[in-house]
Design a protein around this motif. Sequence first.
Motif, PDB file in Angstrom:
ATOM      1  N   THR A  91      13.136  82.664 127.583  1.00  0.00           N
ATOM      2  CA  THR A  91      12.518  82.933 128.883  1.00  0.00           C
ATOM      3  C   THR A  91      13.318  82.259 129.995  1.00  0.00           C
ATOM      4  O   THR A  91      13.728  81.103 129.874  1.00  0.00           O
ATOM      5  CB  THR A  91      11.068  82.411 128.905  1.00  0.00           C
ATOM      6  OG1 THR A  91      10.333  83.039 127.862  1.00  0.00           O
ATOM      7  CG2 THR A  91      10.406  82.709 130.243  1.00  0.00           C
ATOM      8  N   ALA A  92      13.551  83.006 131.063  1.00  0.00           N
ATOM      9  CA  ALA A  92      14.319  82.457 132.183  1.00  0.00           C
ATOM     10  C   ALA A  92      13.528  81.363 132.897  1.00  0.00           C
ATOM     11  O   ALA A  92      12.344  81.554 133.199  1.00  0.00           O
ATOM     12  CB  ALA A  92      14.652  83.575 133.173  1.00  0.00           C
ATOM     13  N   PRO A  93      14.135  80.213 133.171  1.00  0.00           N
ATOM     14  CA  PRO A  93      13.435  79.127 133.865  1.00  0.00           C
ATOM     15  C   PRO A  93      12.927  79.554 135.243  1.00  0.00           C
ATOM     16  O   PRO A  93      11.897  79.057 135.708  1.00  0.00           O
ATOM     17  CB  PRO A  93      14.503  78.030 133.987  1.00  0.00           C
ATOM     18  CG  PRO A  93      15.496  78.338 132.913  1.00  0.00           C
ATOM     19  CD  PRO A  93      15.507  79.829 132.789  1.00  0.00           C
ATOM     20  N   SER A  94      13.631  80.484 135.871  1.00  0.00           N
ATOM     21  CA  SER A  94      13.279  80.878 137.236  1.00  0.00           C
ATOM     22  C   SER A  94      12.210  81.960 137.304  1.00  0.00           C
ATOM     23  O   SER A  94      11.623  82.185 138.370  1.00  0.00           O
ATOM     24  CB  SER A  94      14.526  81.390 137.970  1.00  0.00           C
ATOM     25  OG  SER A  94      15.056  82.537 137.296  1.00  0.00           O
ATOM     26  N   ASN A  95      11.970  82.643 136.171  1.00  0.00           N
ATOM     27  CA  ASN A  95      11.035  83.772 136.201  1.00  0.00           C
ATOM     28  C   ASN A  95      10.496  84.017 134.796  1.00  0.00           C
ATOM     29  O   ASN A  95      11.264  84.405 133.906  1.00  0.00           O
ATOM     30  CB  ASN A  95      11.743  85.023 136.726  1.00  0.00           C
ATOM     31  CG  ASN A  95      10.787  86.181 136.978  1.00  0.00           C
ATOM     32  OD1 ASN A  95       9.716  86.274 136.377  1.00  0.00           O
ATOM     33  ND2 ASN A  95      11.176  87.076 137.876  1.00  0.00           N
ATOM     34  N   PRO A  96       9.190  83.846 134.579  1.00  0.00           N
ATOM     35  CA  PRO A  96       8.632  84.025 133.236  1.00  0.00           C
ATOM     36  C   PRO A  96       8.676  85.475 132.741  1.00  0.00           C
ATOM     37  O   PRO A  96       8.473  85.719 131.552  1.00  0.00           O
ATOM     38  CB  PRO A  96       7.176  83.550 133.399  1.00  0.00           C
ATOM     39  CG  PRO A  96       6.880  83.713 134.852  1.00  0.00           C
ATOM     40  CD  PRO A  96       8.168  83.441 135.558  1.00  0.00           C
ATOM     41  N   ASN A  97       8.966  86.412 133.644  1.00  0.00           N
ATOM     42  CA  ASN A  97       9.057  87.818 133.263  1.00  0.00           C
ATOM     43  C   ASN A  97      10.493  88.263 132.978  1.00  0.00           C
ATOM     44  O   ASN A  97      10.742  89.450 132.754  1.00  0.00           O
ATOM     45  CB  ASN A  97       8.480  88.704 134.372  1.00  0.00           C
ATOM     46  CG  ASN A  97       7.001  88.455 134.582  1.00  0.00           C
ATOM     47  OD1 ASN A  97       6.242  88.349 133.622  1.00  0.00           O
ATOM     48  ND2 ASN A  97       6.585  88.363 135.842  1.00  0.00           N
ATOM     49  N   ARG A  98      11.432  87.317 133.003  1.00  0.00           N
ATOM     50  CA  ARG A  98      12.833  87.628 132.727  1.00  0.00           C
ATOM     51  C   ARG A  98      13.342  86.719 131.617  1.00  0.00           C
ATOM     52  O   ARG A  98      12.713  85.714 131.267  1.00  0.00           O
ATOM     53  CB  ARG A  98      13.686  87.414 133.998  1.00  0.00           C
ATOM     54  CG  ARG A  98      13.260  88.276 135.186  1.00  0.00           C
ATOM     55  CD  ARG A  98      13.615  89.736 134.966  1.00  0.00           C
ATOM     56  NE  ARG A  98      13.207  90.538 136.113  1.00  0.00           N
ATOM     57  CZ  ARG A  98      12.096  91.263 136.158  1.00  0.00           C
ATOM     58  NH1 ARG A  98      11.256  91.261 135.114  1.00  0.00           N
ATOM     59  NH2 ARG A  98      11.804  91.976 137.236  1.00  0.00           N
ATOM     60  N   VAL A  99      14.499  87.077 131.047  1.00  0.00           N
ATOM     61  CA  VAL A  99      15.096  86.269 129.985  1.00  0.00           C
ATOM     62  C   VAL A  99      16.546  85.978 130.333  1.00  0.00           C
ATOM     63  O   VAL A  99      17.147  86.651 131.179  1.00  0.00           O
ATOM     64  CB  VAL A  99      15.020  86.985 128.606  1.00  0.00           C
ATOM     65  CG1 VAL A  99      13.585  87.164 128.160  1.00  0.00           C
ATOM     66  CG2 VAL A  99      15.738  88.338 128.650  1.00  0.00           C
ATOM     67  N   VAL A 100      17.092  84.974 129.657  1.00  0.00           N
ATOM     68  CA  VAL A 100      18.517  84.650 129.777  1.00  0.00           C
ATOM     69  C   VAL A 100      19.062  84.473 128.365  1.00  0.00           C
ATOM     70  O   VAL A 100      18.309  84.254 127.410  1.00  0.00           O
ATOM     71  CB  VAL A 100      18.757  83.360 130.600  1.00  0.00           C
ATOM     72  CG1 VAL A 100      18.365  83.567 132.054  1.00  0.00           C
ATOM     73  CG2 VAL A 100      18.015  82.174 129.987  1.00  0.00           C
ATOM     74  N   ALA A 101      20.382  84.602 128.233  1.00  0.00           N
ATOM     75  CA  ALA A 101      21.009  84.439 126.922  1.00  0.00           C
ATOM     76  C   ALA A 101      20.728  83.052 126.361  1.00  0.00           C
ATOM     77  O   ALA A 101      20.798  82.054 127.085  1.00  0.00           O
ATOM     78  CB  ALA A 101      22.504  84.677 127.035  1.00  0.00           C
ATOM     79  N   LYS A 102      20.413  82.991 125.094  1.00  0.00           N
ATOM     80  CA  LYS A 102      20.190  81.718 124.407  1.00  0.00           C
ATOM     81  C   LYS A 102      21.510  81.245 123.830  1.00  0.00           C
ATOM     82  O   LYS A 102      22.123  81.927 122.991  1.00  0.00           O
ATOM     83  CB  LYS A 102      19.154  81.901 123.293  1.00  0.00           C
ATOM     84  CG  LYS A 102      18.840  80.619 122.524  1.00  0.00           C
ATOM     85  CD  LYS A 102      17.839  80.879 121.416  1.00  0.00           C
ATOM     86  CE  LYS A 102      17.538  79.598 120.639  1.00  0.00           C
ATOM     87  NZ  LYS A 102      16.553  79.850 119.550  1.00  0.00           N
ATOM     88  N   GLU A 103      21.956  80.113 124.300  1.00  0.00           N
ATOM     89  CA  GLU A 103      23.245  79.569 123.830  1.00  0.00           C
ATOM     90  C   GLU A 103      23.029  78.369 122.920  1.00  0.00           C
ATOM     91  O   GLU A 103      22.039  77.655 123.063  1.00  0.00           O
ATOM     92  CB  GLU A 103      24.109  79.175 125.040  1.00  0.00           C
ATOM     93  CG  GLU A 103      24.425  80.299 126.001  1.00  0.00           C
ATOM     94  CD  GLU A 103      25.235  81.446 125.388  1.00  0.00           C
ATOM     95  OE1 GLU A 103      25.616  81.365 124.202  1.00  0.00           O
ATOM     96  OE2 GLU A 103      25.472  82.423 126.109  1.00  0.00           O
ATOM     97  N   PRO A 104      23.896  78.175 121.910  1.00  0.00           N
ATOM     98  CA  PRO A 104      25.151  78.912 121.680  1.00  0.00           C
ATOM     99  C   PRO A 104      24.971  80.153 120.797  1.00  0.00           C
ATOM    100  O   PRO A 104      25.956  80.787 120.420  1.00  0.00           O
ATOM    101  CB  PRO A 104      26.039  77.877 120.981  1.00  0.00           C
ATOM    102  CG  PRO A 104      25.055  77.090 120.153  1.00  0.00           C
ATOM    103  CD  PRO A 104      23.794  77.005 120.987  1.00  0.00           C
TER     104      PRO A 104
END
Length: 344
Positions: free
Chosen positions: A321-334
């Motif tokens: 889950t994106a820190p800036s928006n609970p309705n968006r996602v970001v790549a999980k690294e690594p």
Amino acid sequence: MTGDGEDRRVGRRPRVLKAVGLTLAGTLVLGCAAAGWAYWHLNSNIKSVDINSALGDDRPAKVTPTPSTSQEAPLPTEAVNILVLGSDSRSGKENQALGGGTSTGARSDTAMVVHIGAGRTTATVVSIPRDTLVTRPSCPLESGGTTSAAYGAMFNSAYSVGGPVCAVKTVESITNVRMDHYVEIDFSGFAKLVDALGGVTVTTDEDIDDDDSHLTLKAGTHHLNGKQALAFARTRHGIGDGSDLGRIGLQQKLVKALLEQISSTNLLTSPTKLYSVADAITGSLTTDTGLDSLTELMSLGESLKGLSSDEVKTVTMPVVTAPSNPNRVVAKEPAARDLWESLR
């Protein structure tokens, strides 16, 4: 002695044989003309975009094929990466009737990187959630100029602002993997393909009731027509938590089911069905210039004849889950970086 009746029959024989010969020749000519027209029609169906010229050399390295010692032109066997987009195009009455809406433009509703391994007997299909926040690079525009780079942009916005070229550049930017080819199919084309194949059988583990996609299914196995299969691929609010990840799960089921349907359908025994499938595929297809002819598509298909649906692995790019928006996602690294590394 030979009677007059027999003489007349003998005299007629060459004329009969000549008529039969002319009929067969005429049938052959008509058959060749029909085959030529069918090839021309299917070939002219395909739309293309010159991705390579637009992006130039500022791209990830391309896989170098192993030189062949064969005297004949061999089928390619090197690994290949293909960006496949499902476009929710708003153009045309058919797309609008199937859920494209009434506005203009299109978005990449579905995005998959298809990695076909060396030898072309295995494949990995990686889905990229359209709600993923990415850094969208500056992209060249067909009309001239470039788009502005954007930070924290939704992944599917790349197609909206810069079309196929920007979609490819954005995928290469976030994966550092060269996209050797680009394939896009729109709403109506997908539905026609499923119908031409006689439908597709899928299994869902839970009930589906989605007002947006207009699909209602009980948990279990169902044989879907084209319109239902498209709704299945677009469903998100009627399953799980209503996120794009749930929809991706259904899309991956559908990909496997379509591969199984194609492999179990002997199209060569039915020229009419083969043409119907080919017309459905090419009629709503946009490719890069490396796949924009029937000959090139057939060569790719022939090189995959050893690939079975059992050897196709479907995964989703790891996200959180994106820190800036609970309705968006970001790549999980690594984890995401490791996945893309395995496809180079």
